[in-house]
Each structure stands twice: as structure tokens, then as C-alpha cells.
Scaffold this active site. Structure first.
Site, PDB file in Angstrom:
ATOM      1  N   SER A 609       0.842  -1.181   0.000  1.00 49.28           N
ATOM      2  CA  SER A 609       0.000   0.000   0.000  1.00 49.28           C
ATOM      3  C   SER A 609       0.889   1.246   0.000  1.00 49.28           C
ATOM      4  O   SER A 609       1.659   1.448  -0.936  1.00 49.28           O
ATOM      5  CB  SER A 609      -0.949  -0.056   1.189  1.00 49.28           C
ATOM      6  OG  SER A 609      -2.047   0.771   1.002  1.00 49.28           O
ATOM      7  N   ASP A 694     -10.097  -3.071  -5.478  1.00 50.98           N
ATOM      8  CA  ASP A 694      -9.465  -2.269  -4.434  1.00 50.98           C
ATOM      9  C   ASP A 694      -9.984  -0.830  -4.490  1.00 50.98           C
ATOM     10  O   ASP A 694      -9.779  -0.137  -5.485  1.00 50.98           O
ATOM     11  CB  ASP A 694      -7.946  -2.292  -4.639  1.00 50.98           C
ATOM     12  CG  ASP A 694      -7.186  -1.701  -3.461  1.00 50.98           C
ATOM     13  OD1 ASP A 694      -7.780  -0.934  -2.686  1.00 50.98           O
ATOM     14  OD2 ASP A 694      -5.991  -2.009  -3.329  1.00 50.98           O
ATOM     15  N   HIS A 729      -8.417  -4.519  -1.556  1.00 53.48           N
ATOM     16  CA  HIS A 729      -7.142  -4.070  -1.009  1.00 53.48           C
ATOM     17  C   HIS A 729      -6.473  -5.138  -0.150  1.00 53.48           C
ATOM     18  O   HIS A 729      -5.258  -5.172  -0.043  1.00 53.48           O
ATOM     19  CB  HIS A 729      -7.381  -2.811  -0.176  1.00 53.48           C
ATOM     20  CG  HIS A 729      -6.144  -2.033   0.132  1.00 53.48           C
ATOM     21  ND1 HIS A 729      -5.350  -1.483  -0.835  1.00 53.48           N
ATOM     22  CD2 HIS A 729      -5.567  -1.691   1.309  1.00 53.48           C
ATOM     23  CE1 HIS A 729      -4.337  -0.832  -0.281  1.00 53.48           C
ATOM     24  NE2 HIS A 729      -4.444  -0.959   1.023  1.00 53.48           N
TER      25      HIS A 729
END
Length: 764
Positions: A609, A694, A729
Site C-alpha cells: 500500500s 481495491d 485491497h
């Protein structure tokens, strides 16, 4: 207590674990699923692909797309890869080609990967329960079943309600014990879905109903169901298109939060059971797109707190649970640069307040009927950060950070009817390991028993009950690690690396004492994050043993931009100081090499991330320093994303990264944005992952990064891209599915370092 808001790039992978409060969950952070790409080599002991010639990688078409600002023209040949609908056949086809290429390149190590998977899964006690939590007339806990991917939410009656809770309190089991009741079985609910996640599970105050938030796509848009806790019968119609921010307001109403078109939590609603969602009343609408809403309940269960916050400012409203029909009242006003979090006990609100002056926060109290009359209970300290607080009927628990390590201090509070003028003494909870992780857990407000979870790089997750009156601590549950695990075989260390400006950067390290040489020949995996003031505390991960037991050293670089060393640590790694995050990581890598923990030829790096941004940036800056890199769901198209307010969550993050509509920020962000800084140079082996659904980092960011790397890099090292087409995600949702991805990760890493035996056996 407050936890960070829904935010685009808060996923850290398997290092940070927000407390999954049993039957009071907020956001589930799952274990990491990174994968490292590997370079085929004639000297390798096992081939990357079973084919004699490796397949050709997919090549994305170039379609010129110009973007101009401040007289600067950027050309993005892969802008076309963005599809907000995620349905265009040409996009799906391209992602499928990338997945097929990854599978083909790894086919030669599939047997080894399968053996590692069996090894990782073999450490798990599959049929198990969490530490039961006594709450009201029941013990609540989660159960896992052998061979099943998901959990059951269960409870048993407390047999003797007249016996007060204690640290030694144990839920009775066996034929004579009160029967177990399964409230909800995720395994049943997940049968018809490729992805399944419960983001909130809330039991009503009278324990008769349960409200839970369900995501079946991975896009973090939830549907809320209310069921009878005993019969499991559905109560009313579900609430659709909501967040997982959900709280009971009494036994007959819910408060929840919805999002706008850019997935910003912007409206708080009151829903009365039995009524239609269209008739729900809006309690508050935050119209400023820099702010998002949060929702928490006080530990006393007397108040709900709705907070509106940006990255720098936070103000709080309160709602009395017994009077949900009344309007929200302002508790802390909106003042730019002032951040407040609130809880309640007796006649007082407790306020954790941060400002530019008091950057590590102070703790205040004020009467419920006179919120402007504040008293300082814990003053600001430049060297100690107040991370969080937890309230009980007779105690206050303060979670702090000092010198990069978490602390827990408990205080006895005066009787409710007495004035609250100061805190007396304070008792610190003692921990054993030199580096460790501590998380708060849900506890019973009316008792003196604090529950917390503890782990370290060598200590499995452990749940403790701590008696705040006597100081006695009792271990209630430690994660079982099968396969002969012995914590005494592992050493944990803390080292400090000097950054380019002289700042000392802490590093947490773990290794198997009987296997490493510490002469520079050991393989290493170095992890980093460094954003959002998130603390990457060193915790345990059972699957990581598959690296440690093969002689790996694992390390975490606690770089600036995170929150490990206090608020200033974060401030010095954001905005126009963001590059210090990357240079700190490079300095840690160089230090570990200099100190002979590894060499360039044995150093692998990982981040997810916002940590994927870190990996992308350091790959562009110092590709020579690493053998292989993992970038999971990476935020790599920084400038283009932050210039587009239609992309989910962009506006609220201008206070994190800067607003590139301003010239100074535009050129600074351009100077480090990974997509904008790919150049014709040699890169190490790289694997990049994404999730099609995501909502935090759009799949097109890593896809564009991969396409540009393929076009420009001058080496023959492997670049792989895997996009989960049925996830978001946090990748796949099943606990064993995630283990398969860990196995693939480790097969990549070991192959990159030529550590796969010729026989292909994982046991050699």
C-alpha cells in the site's frame, strides 16, 4: 477509543494488526500476501519455468496521454489502463494475461511452493477458539473449524452471574457446561461468494440482537443485517451501501455511516429497527471533502461519538444513547490544527487533544454538563506520545509510546461522585522482549480487568487479563504454533541506523540463533511502511518461520512518516519532507549490510500500500541495493492520483501528501512518484500485486507501473504482476487462501536467492 479512519493507503500487510475487537469489530486487517519476482538463471538450482524458454511477458499498448500543469508536460502512455467500471474486456484480458505470465514463470517451482504451503498450514491448530470474553450474561468468542476458511461467532451463558469477573475467570466447557450457541457462521455465508468479509459484528446492549456488516466483493462497501441472536432470524430489511462504521443506540436503533461518490464517509444516520432505510434520519452531513466521518461508542455504552476529521484536524459530536431522537451536540469544536478524541466515564468526558504546540497529545477531562471546563490530567510531554486511552468504571488505561516502544499505564480513578482534579501514581505493565507489539482489546467496563494482546517477533499472539487493582497478569490464550516451534531458538534485537541527516532510525530484527552466521552471508527480508503516523510494531507471524527456519533474517525499518517515535516522527516524513521516508529506508539497508546482517546479493525488500510507494521509490533511487522487491497493492502513481479529485479518497489525503494543484507540491511529488521516475536502468527482480476491486489503491496504478517498467528497464531480471480479480485491497478473504499466497511469496524469495534445492523438496 479511536482507530484510524477509512483511508486509501492504510493497509500495512502482516505487520500491523489493528485490534479485532471480538463482537465489536471495525476494520479487519489481514495477513500479508506479497510476492517476490525472481530472475531466471542458468546457475539456479531450480528453474523459474518448466519451459525450456521462458514465455514472453505481456506488453501493454502505448496510447499517448498528455497532462500539463505549471508549464510541465507529462506523458502517460498507459493511462488507458484505468477503468472505473472494472468491466472493460480489453482491461480484464490484459490483467488475465499478466496473471497467466506469472503462473507460467512460477510453474517450475510449483511443487516446492505446495510443500511450503503444507508446511505453513501444518503449524496451525485449525480447530480452535479465541480467548472468551465475559460480557454481561455470556462469554463471547470466535471458533475456527478444521478445514474451514472462516470463523463462527459463538457464545455460552455465564453459569454464575453472582461471581464477579477476575483474571482467573475461565469459561466452562464439557458436557456439564452451558451449551455453545453459534450466532453466525461465516463459512455458511461465504459459500456463494468468492470473497467474504465481516467488517463489524455488534451485539445489542440487551444481548438479544446482532448487527453485522458484510462485504462480498472486496470493495469495502457493506450491507448491514440485523438478526435475532438466538434464532438467527432476520430482523427487518438490510441496510445497503454503507460503511462498516456501525453502533447500537439502545436496543431498537442503529447509527451508521455512508459514503459519497468518492467513497468518503460523509453522512451519519439513525435507523430505527423495523423502519425502511429510506426513512432514516441524517444526524450529520460533512460537506467539506477534506474531512471524513468516524463513529465510536464510549466504553460506558452511554454515548456515541461522531467525529469529523482530516489528517490534521478532528472535532467530535456526541449523542446520548438513551435519547437518540435528540440532535447531536458539539463536544469539541472545529478548530484548524486541533485533533481531539473522546470517551466517557461517570460525570466526565475524557479528551485526548493534539495541537501543533502539544504535538504528542495531552489528556483532559471535563464535566458532561460543562464541556468547556477542562482539567489537564496528563500534560503534554515531548518525549512521550499518548497513543490512546481506555476507560473503566474505576480505572483509566493510557497507551503511550516512548523511544519507539509501546507502553501501558493504568490509573485508579476517584469515585464518580468525587471531583476529578488529577491522576495519582500510575502503574506500568511490564513486558519481556526488547521489541514487541501491544494492542488494546475489548474489556468489560464495570470490571477491574484489563484485557490486552501482546506479541513479538518470536512470541505468538498472546491474550492477557490484567488486574488493575493488584497488578496480577494472567495469560488467557496464546496462539498455538504446531510443528515443534520453540521461541527460545529465536533472537530479537533492536538496532539504530544513522540517516543522512544524522537522525537515528530504529530497526527491529529477528533470526533463528542456530542458523545465521551474521557474517554478511545470511539472506534478509527488510520490511518498511512509513506513512499516516502508523506504527509498524514488531509482531509474530507463524508463516514467517518458513523463512527464519531457512536461515533468513527478518527486519523492520521504523522509518519517518510512521508514528513509532511520536508525532514529530510522522511530521518529518510527510508533505515536503516525504523523501526522508525513502532515504531512511535506504540508510537502514546500508547499515544492515555494513553490520554484516546481509549483503546486496542477499537483501530482499517488501512493502504494501503506502509501503508499496516506499518500495517503488527506493527501486528508482537505488535499484543496485536490492536483489528482489515486493510491492503489494502499491500507491505508485502519486501525482496523477492526487491531481484527480474524482478518484476515491484523494481530496482527504491532500493533508497527507500535499496538494499538487500548488506548484511547490506538484514538482516535489513528481520528483519521487514511482511511475513518474521509472528510468532506463537495471532493476532487481520485482513482483507487484493488485486487487481489481481495491477502493484504496486502484488496480491501474500498479498496472501502469509494471507496463512502464517493462518498457524501460534495461536488465533481464523478472518482473511479475498478479492482480486478484475477485478481491480488493486486502486480497483473498479465506484464511487458507492467504496461506497459499504466503507460500508463493516464499517460493519467489527463495528462488530469487537461488535457495531452492535441486530436488525441489522444501525439506532439504
Amino acid at each position: 477509543m479511536y482507530y484510524p479512519l477509512f483511508s486509501r493507503r492504510l493497509c500495512i500487510g502482516g505487520i500491523l494488526h489493528y485490534p479485532l475487537l471480538l463482537f465489536s469489530t471495525s476494520h479487519r486487517i489481514v495477513a500479508p500476501h506479497p510476492k517476490i519476482s525472481l530472475s531466471p538463471s542458468r546457475q539456479s538450482t531450480a528453474t523459474m519455468s518448466s519451459q525450456s524458454q521462458p514465455p514472453s511477458p505481456p506488453l501493454a499498448n502505448k496510447v499517448k496521454h498528455e497532462m500539463e500543469l505549471f508549464g510541465d508536460i507529462r506523458v502517460d502512455n498507459y493511462y488507458w489502463l484505468r477503468d472505473d467500471s472494472r468491466k472493460k474486456p480489453e482491461i480484464i484480458s490484459y490483467l488475465q494475461q499478466e496473471n497467466a505470465y506469472t503462473e507460467a514463470m512460477m510453474s517450475g517451482t510449483k511443487k516446492y511452493e505446495d510443500e511450503i504451503y503444507a508446511e505453513i498450514r501444518g503449524r496451525i491448530k485449525e480447530d480452535d477458539i479465541s480467548a472468551p470474553l465475559r460480557k454481561g450474561p455470556y462469554y463471547y468468542y470466535a471458533r475456527t473449524l478444521e478445514g474451514k476458511e472462516y470463523v463462527q461467532y459463538c457464545r455460552r451463558p455465564v453459569p454464575h452471574l453472582d461471581v464477579p469477573p477476575s483474571v482467573h475467570d475461565t469459561m466452562p466447557t464439557g458436557p456439564d457446561a452451558p451449551p455453545e450457541h453459534v450466532i453466525l457462521d461465516e463459512n455458511v455465508k461465504a459459500q456463494e461468494h468468492d470473497f467474504y468479509s465481516i467488517g463489524a459484528f455488534k451485539v445489542s446492549p440487551n444481548h438479544k440482537l446482532v448487527a453485522y456488516a458484510e462485504d462480498t466483493k472486496g470493495d469495502e462497501i457493506y450491507t448491514v443485517y440485523v438478526i435475532d441472536a438466538e434464532t438467527r432470524a432476520l430482523v427487518g430489511k438490510p441496510l445497503v451501501g454503507v460503511t462498516s462504521y456501525l453502533q447500537w443506540s439502545g436496543n431498537e436503533a442503529l447509527v451508521y455511516i455512508t459514503m459519497d461518490e468518492i467513497l468518503r464517509p460523509d453522512k451519519a444516520w439513525l435507523h430505527k429497527l423495523g423502519s425502511d432505510q429510506s426513512n432514516d434520519s441524517c444526524l450529520y452531513h460533512e460537506k467539506d471533502d477534506m474531512f471524513s466521518l468516524d463513529l465510536q461508542a464510549s466504553e460506558s455504552e452511554k454515548f456515541l461519538f461522531i467525529a469529523s476529521e482530516s489528517k490534521m484536524t478532528k472535532f467530535v459530536f456526541y449523542l446520548e444513547v438513551s435519547k437518540p431522537e435528540e440532535r447531536l451536540r458539539v463536544l469539541t469544536p472545529r478548530i484548524n490544527g486541533i485533533d481531539t478524541s473522546v470517551s466517557h466515564r461517570g460525570n466526565h468526558f475524557f479528551i485526548q487533544r493534539r495541537s501543533d504546540e502539544f504535538f504528542n497529545s495531552e489528556l483532559l477531562a471535563c464535566p458532561v454538563d460543562n464541556t468547556s471546563a477542562t482539567t489537564v490530567l496528563i500534560p503534554h510531554r515531548a518525549s512521550v506520545k499518548i497513543q490512546d486511552i481506555q476507560l473503566f468504571s474505576d480505572h483509566l488505561v493510557v497507551y503511550e509510546r516512548e523511544q519507539g516502544l509501546p507502553k501501558i499505564t493504568t490509573y485508579r480513578l476517584p469515585a464518580v461522585e468525587e471531583p476529578l482534579l488529577s491522576l495519582q501514581g500510575g502503574q506500568a505493565v511490564q513486558f519481556i522482549d526488547p521489541v514487541y507489539s501491544v494492542d488494546s482489546s475489548e474489556s468489560q467496563f464495570s470490571s477491574p480487568i484489563l484485557r490486552f494482546s501482546y506479541s513479538s517477533l518470536r512470541t505468538p499472539p498472546s491474550v492477557y487479563n490484567y488486574d488493575m487493582n493488584t497488578g496480577e497478569s494472567v495469560l488467557k490464550k496464546i496462539e498455538t504454533v504446531l510443528g515443534g516451534f520453540d521461541a527460545s531458538n529465536y533472537a530479537t534485537e533492536r538496532k539504530w541506523a544513522a540517516a543522512s541527516d544524522g537522525t537515528q532510525i530504529p530497526i527491529s530484527i529477528v533470526y533463528q540463533k542456530n542458523l545465521v552466521k551474521l557474517d554478511g552471508s545470511d539472506p534478509m527480508l527488510l520490511y518498511g511502511y512509513g506513512s499516516y503516523e502508523i506504527c509498524i510494531d514488531p509482531d509474530f507471524k507463524a508463516s514467517r518461520l518458513s523463512l527464519l527456519d531457512r536461515g533468513f533474517i527478518f527486519a523492520i525499518a521504523h522509518i519517518r512518516g510512521g508514528g513509532e517515535m511520536g508525532r514529530q516522527w510522522y511530521e518529518n516524513g510527510k508533505f515536503l519532507k516525504k523523501k526522508s521516508t525513502f532515504t531512511d529506508f535506504i540508510a537502514c539497508a546500508e547499515f544492515l549490510i555494513e553490520q554484516k546482517y546481509c549483503s546486496k546479493e542477499k537483501l530482499c525488500i517488501e512493502g504494501r500500500s503506502a509501503g508499496g510507494l516506499l518500495i517503488g521509490a527506493v527501486l528508482n533511487m537505488r535499484p543496485d541495493l536490492f536483489k528482489a522487491a515486493v510491492a503489494g497493492v502499491p500507491f505508485v502513481d502519486v501525482l496523477t492520483t492526487m491531481l484527480d479529485p474524482t478518484i476515491p479518497l484523494t481530496t482527504s489525503e491532500w493533508e497527507e501528501w500535499g496538494d499538487p494543484r500548488k506548484e511547490e507540491f506538484y514538482f516535489y511529488m513528481k520528483s519521487y512518484s514511482p511511475v513518474d521516475n521509472v528510468k532506463a536502468q537495471n532493476y532487481p527482480n520485482i513482483l507487484i500485486t493488485a486487487g481489481l476491486h481495491d477502493p484504496q489503491v486502484m488496480y491501474s496504478e500498479p498496472a501502469k507501473f509494471v507496463a512502464k517498467l517493462r518498457d524501460m528497464k534495461t536488465d533481464d531480471n523478472v518482473l511479475l504482476f498478479k492482480c486478484e480479480l475477485g478481491a480488493g485491497h486486502f486480497s483473498k478473504s479465506g484464511r487458507f487462501e492467504r496461506l497459499q499466497e504466503d507460500a508463493l511469496t516464499y517460493a519467489f524469495i527463495l528462488k530469487a536467492l537461488n535457495m531452492i534445492p535441486t530436488s525441489g523438496s522444501a525439506q532439504n
